[in-house]
Design a protein around this motif. Structure first.
Motif, PDB file in Angstrom:
ATOM      1  N   ARG A 191     -34.061 -17.411  12.624  1.00 14.60           N
ATOM      2  CA  ARG A 191     -33.628 -18.311  11.553  1.00 14.60           C
ATOM      3  C   ARG A 191     -34.636 -18.382  10.399  1.00 14.60           C
ATOM      4  N   TRP A 192     -35.920 -18.333  10.721  1.00 13.58           N
ATOM      5  CA  TRP A 192     -36.986 -18.455   9.726  1.00 13.58           C
ATOM      6  C   TRP A 192     -37.977 -17.325   9.976  1.00 13.58           C
ATOM      7  N   PRO A 193     -38.147 -16.422   9.042  1.00 12.67           N
ATOM      8  CA  PRO A 193     -38.946 -15.219   9.287  1.00 12.67           C
ATOM      9  C   PRO A 193     -40.454 -15.444   9.437  1.00 12.67           C
ATOM     10  N   ASN A 194     -40.958 -16.589   8.963  1.00 13.14           N
ATOM     11  CA  ASN A 194     -42.389 -16.854   9.085  1.00 13.14           C
ATOM     12  C   ASN A 194     -42.644 -18.349   9.006  1.00 13.14           C
ATOM     13  N   ARG A 195     -43.882 -18.743   9.247  1.00 14.12           N
ATOM     14  CA  ARG A 195     -44.183 -20.175   9.294  1.00 14.12           C
ATOM     15  C   ARG A 195     -44.085 -20.844   7.928  1.00 14.12           C
ATOM     16  N   ALA A 196     -44.287 -20.108   6.846  1.00 15.85           N
ATOM     17  CA  ALA A 196     -44.168 -20.703   5.513  1.00 15.85           C
ATOM     18  C   ALA A 196     -42.728 -21.133   5.257  1.00 15.85           C
ATOM     19  N   VAL A 197     -41.788 -20.254   5.557  1.00 15.20           N
ATOM     20  CA  VAL A 197     -40.370 -20.582   5.357  1.00 15.20           C
ATOM     21  C   VAL A 197     -39.968 -21.725   6.292  1.00 15.20           C
ATOM     22  N   LEU A 198     -40.443 -21.675   7.528  1.00 14.82           N
ATOM     23  CA  LEU A 198     -40.159 -22.756   8.474  1.00 14.82           C
ATOM     24  C   LEU A 198     -40.771 -24.069   7.993  1.00 14.82           C
ATOM     25  N   GLY A 199     -41.993 -24.019   7.475  1.00 17.69           N
ATOM     26  CA  GLY A 199     -42.642 -25.234   6.984  1.00 17.69           C
ATOM     27  C   GLY A 199     -41.871 -25.893   5.860  1.00 17.69           C
ATOM     28  N   VAL A 200     -41.385 -25.096   4.913  1.00 17.65           N
ATOM     29  CA  VAL A 200     -40.596 -25.631   3.802  1.00 17.65           C
ATOM     30  C   VAL A 200     -39.293 -26.227   4.334  1.00 17.65           C
ATOM     31  N   ALA A 201     -38.619 -25.517   5.234  1.00 17.24           N
ATOM     32  CA  ALA A 201     -37.360 -26.015   5.797  1.00 17.24           C
ATOM     33  C   ALA A 201     -37.591 -27.305   6.587  1.00 17.24           C
ATOM     34  N   ALA A 202     -38.693 -27.365   7.333  1.00 15.36           N
ATOM     35  CA  ALA A 202     -38.999 -28.566   8.119  1.00 15.36           C
ATOM     36  C   ALA A 202     -39.285 -29.756   7.206  1.00 15.36           C
ATOM     37  N   TYR A 203     -40.023 -29.500   6.124  1.00 17.45           N
ATOM     38  CA  TYR A 203     -40.292 -30.594   5.184  1.00 17.45           C
ATOM     39  C   TYR A 203     -38.988 -31.094   4.567  1.00 17.45           C
ATOM     40  N   ARG A 204     -38.148 -30.172   4.161  1.00 18.42           N
ATOM     41  CA  ARG A 204     -36.856 -30.532   3.576  1.00 18.42           C
ATOM     42  C   ARG A 204     -36.039 -31.356   4.574  1.00 18.42           C
ATOM     43  N   HIS A 205     -36.050 -30.946   5.841  1.00 24.56           N
ATOM     44  CA  HIS A 205     -35.347 -31.662   6.911  1.00 24.56           C
ATOM     45  C   HIS A 205     -35.922 -33.076   7.066  1.00 24.56           C
ATOM     46  N   LEU A 206     -37.227 -33.180   6.958  1.00 24.81           N
ATOM     47  CA  LEU A 206     -37.913 -34.457   7.132  1.00 24.81           C
ATOM     48  C   LEU A 206     -37.548 -35.459   6.046  1.00 24.81           C
ATOM     49  N   VAL A 207     -37.432 -34.997   4.820  1.00 24.51           N
ATOM     50  CA  VAL A 207     -37.227 -35.930   3.714  1.00 24.51           C
ATOM     51  C   VAL A 207     -35.791 -35.988   3.211  1.00 24.51           C
ATOM     52  N   THR A 208     -34.907 -35.208   3.812  1.00 29.29           N
ATOM     53  CA  THR A 208     -33.526 -35.219   3.362  1.00 29.29           C
ATOM     54  C   THR A 208     -32.864 -36.530   3.769  1.00 29.29           C
ATOM     55  N   ALA A 209     -32.440 -37.234   2.786  1.00 28.10           N
ATOM     56  CA  ALA A 209     -31.726 -38.496   3.000  1.00 28.10           C
ATOM     57  C   ALA A 209     -30.978 -38.809   1.722  1.00 28.10           C
ATOM     58  N   ALA A 210     -29.951 -39.583   1.878  1.00 27.08           N
ATOM     59  CA  ALA A 210     -29.223 -39.995   0.685  1.00 27.08           C
ATOM     60  C   ALA A 210     -30.153 -40.856  -0.165  1.00 27.08           C
ATOM     61  N   VAL A 211     -30.301 -40.491  -1.413  1.00 27.68           N
ATOM     62  CA  VAL A 211     -31.185 -41.220  -2.310  1.00 27.68           C
ATOM     63  C   VAL A 211     -30.364 -42.260  -3.055  1.00 27.68           C
TER      64      VAL A 211
END
Length: 191
Positions: free
Chosen positions: A50-70
């Protein structure tokens, strides 16, 4: 009874949650595929598919962490709405999520990923700013020509610049007021 194997969205959520927890505990420097796999109860191959390296995973994880209806401010005043958005961005930068964001920005050397972070999470998205500005245009507080992503997001771009040039993660409120009153409002107001 055998445990059901997770797949698809359920497995992705587990991986992203595990990666976000790793980022919160160890920062980007401590983020490893091995630790994420162990925490998520899966194997590294499931992550790498799903994520080819830790940088891409890190960005996706951060996005997952802060994704909320604003919840966009809607005070009926462009000045107050923009100040509230800037104050929220300022608070975010000093929060634990902001520390993760700063770690990602410092640790990732891939220009495309840095651009994603800046564009998608760093400025809370131009769509938010365009919505607030669009409301002001409808009320006659701003000129229609100001409805451009670069113009709409100039206030948060200046805030980001303050973070970078001052070296501190919290910009004084007086600076936010100055950005709004001296730069943003004169730029977007009807002439």
């Amino acid at each position: 009874m055998a445990e059901t194997r997770r797949r698809g969205a359920e497995l992705e959520r587990a991986i992203l949650t595990a990666a976000a927890e790793e980022l919160a505990e160890s920062g980007y420097e401590g983020l490893t595929m091995d630790r994420v796999a162990k925490r998520a109860g899966t194997n590294k191959n499931a992550i790498y598919r799903r994520w080819p390296n830790r940088a891409v995973l890190g960005v996706a994880a951060y996005r997952h962490l802060v994704t909320a209806a604003v919840d966009l401010p809607d005070t009926g005043s462009l000045r107050e709405d923009v100040l509230e958005l800037l104050r929220r961005a300022n608070r975010h930068w000093t929060s634990p999520h902001g520390a993760i964001l700063r770690g990602l920005m410092a640790g990732i050397g891939v220009p495309e990923l840095l651009a994603q972070i800046r564009d998608e999470v760093g400025d809370a998205g131009s769509a938010l700013w365009l919505t607030v500005l669009g409301r002001a245009v409808a009320r006659g507080e701003a000129r229609p020509e100001a409805l451009h992503p670069r113009v709409a997001t100039v206030a948060v771009a200046l805030l980001r610049n303050e973070f970078l040039t001052s070296g501190v993660p919290n910009v004084p409120d007086a600076v936010l007021v100055e950005v709004v009153d001296e730069v943003y409002l004169p730029l977007v107001r009807a002439r």
